[in-house]
Design a protein around this motif. Structure first.
Motif, PDB file in Angstrom:
ATOM      1  N   LYS A  27      -6.013   7.593  21.605  1.00 44.77           N
ATOM      2  CA  LYS A  27      -5.022   6.647  21.166  1.00 44.77           C
ATOM      3  C   LYS A  27      -4.367   7.095  19.861  1.00 44.77           C
ATOM      4  N   ARG A  28      -5.147   7.804  19.045  1.00 37.86           N
ATOM      5  CA  ARG A  28      -4.616   8.157  17.730  1.00 37.86           C
ATOM      6  C   ARG A  28      -3.704   9.369  17.772  1.00 37.86           C
ATOM      7  N   ARG A  29      -3.743  10.096  18.884  1.00 37.50           N
ATOM      8  CA  ARG A  29      -2.960  11.332  18.935  1.00 37.50           C
ATOM      9  C   ARG A  29      -1.507  11.087  18.619  1.00 37.50           C
ATOM     10  N   SER A  52      -8.642  -0.512  20.516  1.00 38.96           N
ATOM     11  CA  SER A  52      -8.416  -1.202  19.258  1.00 38.96           C
ATOM     12  C   SER A  52      -6.999  -1.765  19.172  1.00 38.96           C
ATOM     13  N   THR A  53      -6.888  -2.989  18.691  1.00 38.45           N
ATOM     14  CA  THR A  53      -5.570  -3.586  18.479  1.00 38.45           C
ATOM     15  C   THR A  53      -5.469  -4.105  17.046  1.00 38.45           C
ATOM     16  N   LEU A  54      -6.179  -3.422  16.146  1.00 43.20           N
ATOM     17  CA  LEU A  54      -6.139  -3.823  14.744  1.00 43.20           C
ATOM     18  C   LEU A  54      -5.046  -3.050  14.019  1.00 43.20           C
ATOM     19  N   ASP A  55      -4.593  -3.595  12.912  1.00 45.73           N
ATOM     20  CA  ASP A  55      -3.671  -2.848  12.064  1.00 45.73           C
ATOM     21  C   ASP A  55      -4.510  -2.050  11.072  1.00 45.73           C
ATOM     22  N   GLN A  62      -3.754  -0.093   8.756  1.00 46.00           N
ATOM     23  CA  GLN A  62      -3.267   0.012   7.380  1.00 46.00           C
ATOM     24  C   GLN A  62      -3.678  -1.205   6.552  1.00 46.00           C
ATOM     25  N   LEU A  63      -4.250  -2.195   7.212  1.00 45.27           N
ATOM     26  CA  LEU A  63      -4.656  -3.403   6.500  1.00 45.27           C
ATOM     27  C   LEU A  63      -6.177  -3.473   6.419  1.00 45.27           C
ATOM     28  N   THR A  64      -6.672  -4.357   5.578  1.00 50.02           N
ATOM     29  CA  THR A  64      -8.119  -4.534   5.489  1.00 50.02           C
ATOM     30  C   THR A  64      -8.590  -5.424   6.637  1.00 50.02           C
ATOM     31  N   GLY A  95      -1.816  -0.071  19.248  1.00 47.12           N
ATOM     32  CA  GLY A  95      -2.447  -1.227  19.873  1.00 47.12           C
ATOM     33  C   GLY A  95      -2.147  -2.566  19.216  1.00 47.12           C
ATOM     34  N   LEU A 104      -9.897  -0.984   3.973  1.00 47.88           N
ATOM     35  CA  LEU A 104      -8.903  -0.735   5.014  1.00 47.88           C
ATOM     36  C   LEU A 104      -9.597  -0.413   6.335  1.00 47.88           C
ATOM     37  N   PHE A 154      -9.328  -6.884  23.644  1.00 47.00           N
ATOM     38  CA  PHE A 154      -8.915  -5.786  24.511  1.00 47.00           C
ATOM     39  C   PHE A 154      -9.908  -4.632  24.451  1.00 47.00           C
ATOM     40  N   ARG A 161       0.819  -1.214   0.000  1.00 47.51           N
ATOM     41  CA  ARG A 161       0.000   0.000   0.000  1.00 47.51           C
ATOM     42  C   ARG A 161       0.850   1.260   0.000  1.00 47.51           C
TER      43      ARG A 161
END
Ligand SMILES: Nc1ncnc2c1ncn2[C@@H]1O[C@H](COP(=O)(O)OP(=O)(O)OP(=O)(O)O)[C@@H](O)[C@H]1O
Ligand SMILES: [Mg+2]
Lengths: 251, 330
Positions: free
Chosen positions: B328-330, B85-88, B90-92, A86, B131, B82, A23
Motif C-alpha cells: 500500500k505504501r509503494r 490501514s485507513t489512518l492518516d 501524518q497525524l497522531t 486508505g 505520529l 477495514f 507539521r
C-alpha cells in the motif's frame, strides 16, 4: 440540526488539513523560496534588459497567483493520496454529507494556499516591491480565496478520476504549467498575437492575475468586475463539479 | 428482525465474479463470522454491505436500509474496520480518533471519554501523542480497531480485526468484541483467518469459497455434521495418500481429504471405524506409519468445504500483514 452537522463536517475536514499544515510548516514556507527567486532574479533581469519600468511590480501579482495555483491544485489532488493511503475510506464511510467533506477539504487547502499567498505578498513587499496601498493588499486576500477555491475544487475533481502517480505528473505538466504560462503572469496581454490572446483569455488564472494586479498595483488590463465575475463563476462551477464527483467516488 | 439481509448479491470486476449470488441474513444482535481462503470474496462482500462499492446485481439491506438506494442511512448505522490501514499517518493517534469522533457527531465530553476508553483497551494511551507513521504494524491495527469501536454503531463490520496481533492483545480484543455484542447489543460481522477466533466468538459462521457460501451454521452444528472425530493417517508417500483416499471413497466414507502424505477422515464414531480403516489399508497394501484420532475442529470442516487449509497460503500472519502494508505504501 442538519446545518449544524454540515458545519461540523466541514470544520472537521478543515481541522485535519490544518493539523497536517502545522507539521509541514517549514516545508511550506520553504516552498516560497522558488517563487521569490523567480521574482527577484527574473524580475530584475527582465526589467533591466528590456528596460521595462517596474517589471518586478508587474510580475509580483503573477507570482502570487502562480503560488496560489500550485498550492491549490496540489491540495485538491491530494485526495488521490488519501485514496492511496486508505484514509479516504475512513471519510467516505462516515455518515456525513460528502459534499461537505469536499468543501471542508477545499477550505482547508485554500487556507494553506492563502497563508502562502499572503506570506509571499508580505515578503515581496519587504524585498522592495511596492504595492499601491494597504487596503489594496487587504482586498487581495478575498481574491486569493476565490482563486484558491476554484483550483482546489478542480484538483479534487481531477483526483476522483486519476488513478496513479503518472496521472499526477500529467496534470502537473499538461495543466498546471500551461495555466501559469498562459496566464499573463509574466507578460502584458495587449501585444499578444491573436491565437495566444484567445488562449490567455480562456484561462481562468489570467483573471486571478489581473484581479491581484488591480488590488496590488492599481492597474489591470481586464476590468476588475469582469475578473471577479469570471473567478466567482469558475469557483462555483468547479466546486459543484468537484463536490459531485467526490460524492460518487468508490474506493 | 434481521440486521442484514442479502438477496443474490453479486459483484464482478471486469467479468471476474468476486461475489456470486450470496444470500445471507444476519439477525439483530448476532455475532456473525465470514470464513474463507484468500480471495474468497469476504472483503468484497463487506465493501458492498458498507456501501463502499455498488453490487453488480442483487440487493442488500443493512439495518433495514438498502445499501444502494439508502446508503446514507446505512452508513449512519454502521462502523467498519477495514482490512488495510485507513489512518492518516501524518497525524497522531489521538488526532485520528478525535477526527473520527467529530465525523460521527460525538459531543466533546463523550468523545474524550470514548477515546480514553478505546485507547486503554488497545493499550496505546502512552503512544497516542505520536505520529501514526512511527507506529508498528500491530499498533496501527490496534488503533484502527479502537477507532472503529468508538462510535458504538448498530452494526459493526470487522475485516480481519486481529490479523497480526500478539495473543494477549487478541484476547483483549475478543473480550471487547463480545462485550460490545452482548452488553450493547451491537450486531457484528467479522472475517477472520483464525479458526479459534471464529469458533470462540461467532454465533454463526458462513464459509465462503470462490464468492459463494458453501456452508452456514453455528460452529457446533458445523462441527457435528461429521459427528465430531477426525482420524489422521500418515503414510509413506503422497501417492499412497491419494490412492488410499480413493479406496476409502469407494468404501463409502463421505469426508476425506489429503495433504501430502496425510489422509484426514471425518467420522461419527471413531471407535467403530478405526478397525475397518486399518483392514482396508492392509488389504490394499498400503503401509500406515502412524495414526491420530482427535475431536474435529472448525479447521477440518473448512478443509472439507474449500479443499484447502485456511492458512495454506498464509505463511505467517505478521509477514502477510507487513506485505499488505508495504504494497500500500509503494
Ligand atoms: N477492485 C478490484 N478489481 C479487481 N478485482 C478485485 C477487486 N477487488 C477484489 N478483487 C478480486 O476479487 C476477489 C475477492 O477479493 P476479496 O478481497 O473480497 O477477497 P477476501 O476474501 O477478502 O480475501 P483475503 O482473505 O485475502 O482478504 C479476489 O480474486 C480479488 O482479486
Ligand atoms: Mg479480505
Amino acid at each position: 440540526m442538519d446545518a449544524m452537522l454540515s458545519f461540523q463536517t466541514v470544520y472537521t475536514m478543515w481541522l485535519r488539513e490544518m493539523l497536517r499544515f502545522k507539521r509541514a510548516k517549514s516545508r511550506i514556507v520553504g516552498s516560497l523560496a522558488t517563487p521569490l527567486f523567480f521574482l527577484i532574479i527574473l524580475g530584475t533581469a527582465m526589467g533591466s534588459s528590456y528596460n521595462i519600468e517596474n517589471y518586478k511590480e508587474f510580475m509580483a501579482p503573477g507570482i502570487i497567483a502562480m503560488v496560489l495555483l500550485f498550492s491549490s491544485i496540489f491540495g485538491g489532488i491530494s485526495v488521490m493520496w488519501d485514496r492511496e493511503f486508505g484514509f479516504l475510506k475512513e471519510i467516505l464511510i462516515a455518515p456525513v454529507n460528502r459534499f461537505c467533506i469536499a468543501l471542508g477539504k477545499a477550505f482547508g487547502g485554500v487556507t494553506t494556499a492563502m497563508i502562502q499567498g499572503i506570506l509571499l505578498m508580505i515578503i515581496t513587499n519587504g524585498f522592495g516591491v511596492h504595492y499601491k496601498s494597504l487596503p489594496g493588499m487587504l482586498l487581495s486576500i478575498p481574491i486569493m480565496f476565490i482563486i484558491g477555491i476554484g483550483f482546489i475544487s478542480l484538483g479534487i475533481a481531477l483526483a476522483t478520476k486519476i488513478e496513479s502517480h503518472e496521472g499526477f505528473q500529467m496534470v502537473m505538466s499538461f495543466l498546471t504549467m500551461p495555466l501559469v504560462l498562459l496566464s499573463g503572469a509574466f507578460f502584458p496581454l495587449s501585444k499578444l498575437p491573436d491565437w495566444l490572446k484567445i488562449a490567455v483569455h480562456l484561462n481562468p488564472l489570467t483573471y486571478g492575475v489581473e484581479a491581484l494586479r488591480f488590488t496590488l498595483i492599481g492597474e489591470s488590463e481586464i476590468p476588475i468586475v469582469v475578473c471577479l465575475v469570471v473567478l466567482t463563476s469558475f469557483a462555483i462551477t468547479t466546486t459543484a463539479i468537484g463536490g459531485w464527483l467526490f460524492g460518487r467516488m468508490e474506493v | 428482525m434481521n440486521a442484514i439481509v442479502t438477496d443474490q448479491i453479486t459483484k464482478s470486476f471486469n467479468g471476474f465474479i468476486a461475489v456470486n449470488k450470496i444470500n445471507i441474513s444476519v439477525k439483530e444482535g448476532e455475532l456473525f463470522g465470514l470464513l474463507g481462503p484468500n480471495g474468497a470474496g469476504k472483503t468484497t462482500l463487506i465493501n458492498m454491505l458498507s456501501t463502499m462499492i455498488h453490487p453488480t446485481s442483487g440487493t442488500g439491506t443493512v439495518n433495514g436500509f438498502d445499501v444502494v438506494h439508502d446508503s446514507a442511512s446505512v452508513r449512519a448505522a454502521i462502523g467498519v474496520v477495514f482490512q488495510g490501514s485507513t489512518l492518516d499517518e501524518q497525524l497522531t493517534g489521538w488526532e485520528n480518533l478525535d477526527l473520527h469522533g467529530r465525523l460521527y457527531g460525538l459531543p466533546a465530553s463523550l468523545r474524550k471519554k470514548r477515546m480514553d476508553e478505546v485507547l486503554d483497551l488497545v493499550e496505546l494511551s502512552h503512544k497516542s501523542k505520536l505520529l501514526v507513521k512511527t507506529y508498528s504494524g500491530g499498533m496501527i491495527r490496534r488503533l484502527e480497531i479502537a477507532r472503529g469501536l468508538m462510535h458504538h454503531p448498530k452494526v459493526l463490520f470487522l475485516d480481519e480485526p486481529t490479523l497480526g496481533l500478539d495473543p494477549q492483545t487478541r484476547l483483549h480484543i475478543w473480550e471487547y468484541i463480545r462485550r460490545l455484542n452482548q452488553e450493547e447489543g451491537i450486531t457484528i460481522v467479522l472475517t477472520t483467518h483464525y479458526m479459534e477466533e471464529a469458533d470462540h466468538l461467532c454465533d454463526r459462521i458462513a464459509i465462503i469459497d470462490n464468492g459463494q457460501v458453501v456452508a452456514l451454521d453455528t460452529p457446533e452444528k458445523l462441527k457435528s455434521v461429521f459427528g465430531g472425530d477426525v482420524i489422521i493417517l500418515t503414510l509413506d508417500t503422497s501417492e499412497d495418500a491419494k490412492k488410499l483416499s480413493r479406496v476409502y471413497k469407494e468404501a463409502g466414507y463421505a469426508s476425506i481429504s489429503t495433504e501430502d502424505q496425510t489422509v484426514y477422515l471425518s467420522v461419527k464414531k471413531s471407535e467403530e471405524v478405526v478397525p475397518k480403516v486399518f483392514s482396508t489399508a492392509f488389504t490394499s497394501g498400503i503401509n500406515i506409519q502412524s495414526m491420530t484420532v482427535r475431536k474435529s475442529t472448525l479447521d477440518d470442516i473448512f478443509i472439507h468445504y474449500t479443499g484447502r487449509g485456511i492458512r495454506d497460503n498464509l505463511v505467517d500472519d505478521i509477514t502477510y500483514m507487513k506485505y499488505k502494508l508495504q504494497t500500500k505504501r509503494r
